[in-house]
Design a protein around this motif. Structure first.
Motif: not given
Length: 58
Positions: A3-25
């Protein structure tokens, strides 16, 4: 499944998506500024002599 590694992976995906959206903006803002500059240059090329000379009669 860990569960801990799954949570970490999902949070990194969220961070990557946020960074991608900021860069696109930022990219869209840059492209908009470049488009505005290109429009100004094209307007000046249509009438290149406007503002280039001053006629003064004394």
């Amino acid at each position: 499944m860990d569960i801990a590694s799954l949570s970490t992976a999902l949070s990194m995906t969220s961070v990557n998506n946020d960074v991608g959206a900021i860069m696109l903006s930022k990219q869209l803002d840059t492209m908009e500024n470049m488009g505005d500059s290109m429009i100004k240059l094209m307007e000046q090329s249509v009438n290149p002599h406007i503002g280039g000379n001053i006629d003064i009669s004394i």
